[in-house]
Design a protein around this motif. Sequence first.
Motif, mmCIF file in Angstrom:
data_model
loop_
_atom_site.group_PDB
_atom_site.id
_atom_site.type_symbol
_atom_site.label_atom_id
_atom_site.label_comp_id
_atom_site.label_asym_id
_atom_site.label_seq_id
_atom_site.Cartn_x
_atom_site.Cartn_y
_atom_site.Cartn_z
ATOM 1 N N LYS A 129 10.594 29.629 -4.355
ATOM 2 C CA LYS A 129 11.837 30.040 -4.995
ATOM 3 C C LYS A 129 11.842 31.547 -5.179
ATOM 4 O O LYS A 129 10.857 32.107 -5.615
ATOM 5 N N GLU A 130 12.967 32.157 -4.866
ATOM 6 C CA GLU A 130 13.046 33.593 -5.049
ATOM 7 C C GLU A 130 13.827 33.900 -6.316
ATOM 8 O O GLU A 130 14.926 33.394 -6.521
ATOM 9 N N GLU A 131 13.220 34.681 -7.178
ATOM 10 C CA GLU A 131 13.894 35.063 -8.410
ATOM 11 C C GLU A 131 13.596 36.514 -8.732
ATOM 12 O O GLU A 131 12.436 36.882 -8.902
ATOM 13 N N TYR A 132 14.611 37.310 -8.811
ATOM 14 C CA TYR A 132 14.503 38.643 -9.387
ATOM 15 C C TYR A 132 13.324 39.443 -8.835
ATOM 16 O O TYR A 132 12.494 39.954 -9.574
ATOM 17 N N GLY A 133 13.233 39.509 -7.530
ATOM 18 C CA GLY A 133 12.187 40.342 -6.944
ATOM 19 C C GLY A 133 10.834 39.681 -6.830
ATOM 20 O O GLY A 133 9.867 40.304 -6.426
ATOM 21 N N HIS A 134 10.739 38.424 -7.208
ATOM 22 C CA HIS A 134 9.479 37.709 -7.087
ATOM 23 C C HIS A 134 9.745 36.397 -6.365
ATOM 24 O O HIS A 134 10.851 35.882 -6.416
ATOM 25 N N TYR A 136 8.280 32.467 -6.189
ATOM 26 C CA TYR A 136 7.416 31.496 -6.851
ATOM 27 C C TYR A 136 7.023 30.423 -5.848
ATOM 28 O O TYR A 136 7.880 29.743 -5.305
ATOM 29 N N TRP A 137 5.732 30.299 -5.616
ATOM 30 C CA TRP A 137 5.240 29.363 -4.602
ATOM 31 C C TRP A 137 4.609 28.154 -5.276
ATOM 32 O O TRP A 137 3.846 28.291 -6.226
ATOM 33 N N PHE A 148 1.594 29.966 -7.492
ATOM 34 C CA PHE A 148 1.363 31.395 -7.675
ATOM 35 C C PHE A 148 2.644 32.173 -7.407
ATOM 36 O O PHE A 148 3.646 31.610 -6.949
ATOM 37 N N VAL A 149 2.625 33.449 -7.709
ATOM 38 C CA VAL A 149 3.810 34.291 -7.596
ATOM 39 C C VAL A 149 3.474 35.517 -6.756
ATOM 40 O O VAL A 149 2.392 36.078 -6.890
ATOM 41 N N TYR A 151 5.159 39.342 -5.061
ATOM 42 C CA TYR A 151 6.278 40.281 -5.056
ATOM 43 C C TYR A 151 7.057 40.084 -3.766
ATOM 44 O O TYR A 151 6.474 39.811 -2.725
ATOM 45 N N MET A 152 8.361 40.261 -3.862
ATOM 46 C CA MET A 152 9.170 40.141 -2.649
ATOM 47 C C MET A 152 9.106 41.456 -1.892
ATOM 48 O O MET A 152 9.997 42.269 -1.997
ATOM 49 N N ASN A 153 8.048 41.689 -1.178
ATOM 50 C CA ASN A 153 8.047 42.852 -0.307
ATOM 51 C C ASN A 153 7.180 42.562 0.894
ATOM 52 O O ASN A 153 6.512 41.536 0.960
ATOM 53 N N ASP A 169 -1.072 37.213 -3.863
ATOM 54 C CA ASP A 169 -0.268 37.018 -5.073
ATOM 55 C C ASP A 169 -0.297 38.281 -5.937
ATOM 56 O O ASP A 169 -0.802 39.322 -5.538
ATOM 57 N N LEU A 170 0.272 38.186 -7.134
ATOM 58 C CA LEU A 170 0.407 39.355 -8.002
ATOM 59 C C LEU A 170 -0.929 40.019 -8.292
ATOM 60 O O LEU A 170 -1.018 41.232 -8.435
ATOM 61 N N PHE B 78 -1.662 30.487 -11.107
ATOM 62 C CA PHE B 78 -2.037 31.892 -11.039
ATOM 63 C C PHE B 78 -1.051 32.714 -11.848
ATOM 64 O O PHE B 78 -0.095 32.191 -12.415
ATOM 65 N N LYS B 79 -1.297 34.011 -11.837
ATOM 66 C CA LYS B 79 -0.483 34.895 -12.653
ATOM 67 C C LYS B 79 0.994 34.743 -12.341
ATOM 68 O O LYS B 79 1.391 34.715 -11.189
ATOM 69 N N MET B 81 2.810 32.212 -12.937
ATOM 70 C CA MET B 81 3.201 30.813 -12.976
ATOM 71 C C MET B 81 2.653 30.162 -14.232
ATOM 72 O O MET B 81 3.123 29.142 -14.676
ATOM 73 N N PRO B 195 11.585 36.727 -14.551
ATOM 74 C CA PRO B 195 12.536 36.538 -13.457
ATOM 75 C C PRO B 195 13.271 35.210 -13.568
ATOM 76 O O PRO B 195 14.426 35.108 -13.192
ATOM 77 N N SER B 328 10.234 48.878 -0.592
ATOM 78 C CA SER B 328 11.484 48.379 -0.063
ATOM 79 C C SER B 328 12.539 48.260 -1.153
ATOM 80 O O SER B 328 13.725 48.373 -0.889
ATOM 81 N N ARG B 332 16.653 49.075 -0.893
ATOM 82 C CA ARG B 332 17.532 47.943 -1.066
ATOM 83 C C ARG B 332 18.511 48.182 -2.197
ATOM 84 O O ARG B 332 19.681 47.858 -2.094
ATOM 85 N N GLN B 522 20.851 41.536 -9.545
ATOM 86 C CA GLN B 522 19.571 41.315 -10.212
ATOM 87 C C GLN B 522 18.571 42.414 -9.904
ATOM 88 O O GLN B 522 17.956 42.982 -10.791
ATOM 89 N N ARG B 523 18.455 42.705 -8.609
ATOM 90 C CA ARG B 523 17.486 43.724 -8.202
ATOM 91 C C ARG B 523 17.819 45.062 -8.841
ATOM 92 O O ARG B 523 16.957 45.802 -9.268
ATOM 93 N N GLU B 526 17.032 45.053 -12.416
ATOM 94 C CA GLU B 526 15.580 45.035 -12.600
ATOM 95 C C GLU B 526 15.066 46.460 -12.751
ATOM 96 O O GLU B 526 14.233 46.752 -13.582
#
Lengths: 195, 795
Positions: A129-134, A136-137, A148-149, A151-153, A169-170, B78-79, B81, B195, B328, B332, B522-523, B526
């Motif tokens: 899921k993509e949320e606000y620049g992150h 979530y897997w 885990f999470v 960054y969207m880059n 991940d982060l 993990f972090k 989550m 988020p 990026s 963006r 959102q971006r 942010e």
Amino acid sequence: MGLKNFEGADEEFNLEQMEAETEEMLRMRFLSDTNAKFERTAGGFVSLDIPEGEDGKAEHYDRVRVVRSFPFTAPNTYISIRTTEEKSKEIGIIRDIAKDVSKETRKMLEEQMSLRYFTPVITKINDIKEEYGHAYWDVVTTEGPCKFVIYMNSSSVVSLTDVRLMISDLDGNRFEIPDYTQLSAGELKKLDLFL
Amino acid sequence: MGKKNRKISEEPTKATGKLPKEIEVDLRDRGVSEADVYVCVRTDMDLTCAFTPGYIVMTKNRLITATADPLSGEVHYFKGMETRKTRKIAADREWRFAEFDISDVKKTYIERTVSGGFLILVHKDKDDPEADGAAETVAAVSNHCMSSATKIERLCEKLAEGKEIDDEAMEDDEEEEYCPVCGMMYPDSDRKICPKCMNKKSIFRRTIGYLKPYKGRITVMFLCYLATAALNIVWPYLNGVVLYKKVLGRDENFLSFLSVDGNRYVTILLLLVLTMVMTKLTMQLVGILQGVMTAKIVPRVVKSMRNDVFGAMGKLSINFFTSKQTGSLMTRVMSDSDEVSGFFIDGLPYFLINVFSIIAMAVVMFTLSWPLAVVALMFMPITFFVSWKMLPRLWHRYGRRHRATRSLNSKIHDNLSGARVVKAFGQEGSEVKRFDKSNEKVRSADLAVMNYDNKFSALYSAAENLASLMVYIVGAYLILIQKRFDYAILITFAGYVGQLTGPMDFMSFFFRWFTSCMNSAQRMFEIIDAVPEIAEKENAVSLDTINGTIEMKDVTFGYEKNKPVLKNINMKVEGGHMLGIVGRSGAGKTTIVNLISRLYDPQEGTVTLDGVNLKDLSFKTLRGNVAMVSQETYMFMGTVAENIAYAKKDASRAEIIRAAVLASAHDFICRMPDGYDTIIGSSGRELSGGERQRISIARAILANPKILILDEATAAVDTETEQAIQQSINMLIKGRTTISIAHRLSTLRDADTLIVIDEGKIAEQGTHEELIAKKGVYYKLKELQTKALALKGIE
């Protein structure tokens, strides 16, 4: 290099020693069963003995660090054996652990490497899921289900080859997808954002 | 996961602190009581790297680790989550314990792996306390629990040094923070944004806020849309019913309504044609007006959004720019503001208008003839469904093409900026191959778009055409067989059916647009919302005059948490003195300077200026008194004079020239045809490294700071230029506190104190003479530079 001019000029400053150090940095030494002996130690480490090291002196290392030079493309060749301190120095290189060392040694070194390069392999993607620049897997890996999470880059999901992906991940924990074309159509769709 | 026979407590497990309930009993059995425990931290792996829950408990003389097999199907979090509740407290875990004696610990370290590390304990050798004895691996952690391992490492280190472990050392580290709404750990603990919980509604409302100043214009625009919609409805009616039925059909009622009799039929026809022309004309005019309004509002809204984003970016700490995620994000964000305002100004009103049009048309159609209306509208759900199903996939393909193009563009950019290297190594051919690979990706993505697009339009127009065909068939049937109505209504109907497709198209596409716009917004928010890590305190101290004494006390700092670059740095520079920092590259010299100019805050310890903690000092005092000349010289777009006066905008010409003369820059500036008015910077004249360096020195001279930082200021220039610059620097450092980093020790001759940094620690400290007498690292470096180079006849 005209070293003689300098001898005696300053006794404390040993240029020769310094040059020797520099030379040492530039040297390459290949290790194999003929010149090196690896052994398991009580604390779960691997020790190394080189009976005839530089200048014929025997070398001994309580613990060594086993590092792949090409962890992704050639995991079994050019294994760098290093000392364990922070500014680790290279003791020598094993050119090919399939050829240059015995089976037992190979097993020992591979154990060490499997810990160092421990990377869960993603076998199933439940959700991304993509949320606000992150992103979530929610996945299943060879090490059990993981969430885990990232960054969207572009640096979070890296293509190692045309089909192999590495995900960080982060915190920089790594996960791997060895061949994404093997995933189901539904999983691919979730992953498509990163391909 | 809901296996029987298990009690799962909802109690949150603290990352550090007192003993966790699940192992408390076992630990008691091992003779551990709460009072003995220094700390208890969490781990997430066993020694074979399998993900397992676990703990490390540290008491006065032992470390006890506990691990247990994960429950079946237990998810490893993990972090980002993790929530307070994800760590399951299960009563029936089989805990395995291991104990390690730390009464004779010599050192501990963390052997780092690709995504975690092992905590390793080295005992003292029994015979020789100076030598390393046996070593043991205590625990393994992933990066997620790395802070646990570093904490134990730190405490053990204290023990090994023979220091007492006081309450402060035992104190909990800053606990990871969790979102109050969903309980999820913030992905970035420095920026408290969850988020998942970022409210979509509030994003919508905030974006609308940007449109508020243009209320009047937006109303006009809205009216234009409304007028267009109304005229769109009128047009088929005029074209069909009025023309064929009323006028050509000579409808008595209609004619008498216009109070003309049947004989002046031509006049009526002309009148109608005129009306029709006027309608079309009005439609065009309204369209133009609406276009003008859009053109007036959009750029302004975009501008104010961008200003906000850029303003927010300026406030952010330097860390934000170097952190992994920004690259990026920035580019963006710039296009995001376009997208967002485009949606709100174009999309939203158009959406409302379309809803209105569809309803109005449906009503008109039903009043004209309900059987035909049913036939015409029957296809509406179908077209809608087709669009709904197919458009996301089309968008998806568009997205892929976009990414492929972007990667191609960056490859081109990469290649052009590396043109020198490519040519020097004669790799033009292989570069073409690499380019071809990316290009191929673009091609196939493009093809995919085209393919799908064609399919989409084919299906879509098929559905639409079918609708109008059906209308004609049913209409013809009604006219010819049933004689229920006439040709005029059919024409009107066909017009409406044609017009329906537009709004339908739009609606299916609108929802997708809405989501992508919300993502863009959102971006943007942010960045606007990001909280700077380095912020000025509310009642920060301002100092009018400063002396310039800088002190660092027990400073520990790392760019990434748990990876310290500087360890326990203590040093002091008196006001007006010069401090030289020496050390090999990567030792942490620049990091010290970054802390003094407060680009970062230390994780432990304090940096003070005249006894005031930098964190309490106002930015005005700090930035106004510190100037830096570094190896990277940055020239802003503008004239030479503007660049020199960068930190003092109101400087007079005389002052600028004075600064340039002191920086030995005046001569070369005057040699340039446009003198001080020469445009430099990215698009202007190219300056050489030495010239740029001298301009940045002039900039520092003009800023007249109390504290001057020279970070390898002369490293990039040739020896001759260096001599000249060195002289300017000698002028510059008079009466200032100077901190100078240099490789060439000759540059540091005049330093009052020198410190040698090695592996993040101060290895040596003292004056030049003291350090030479010490015959340590500095001595070695100095000898190497003077003698070894002299030997080869270089200096």
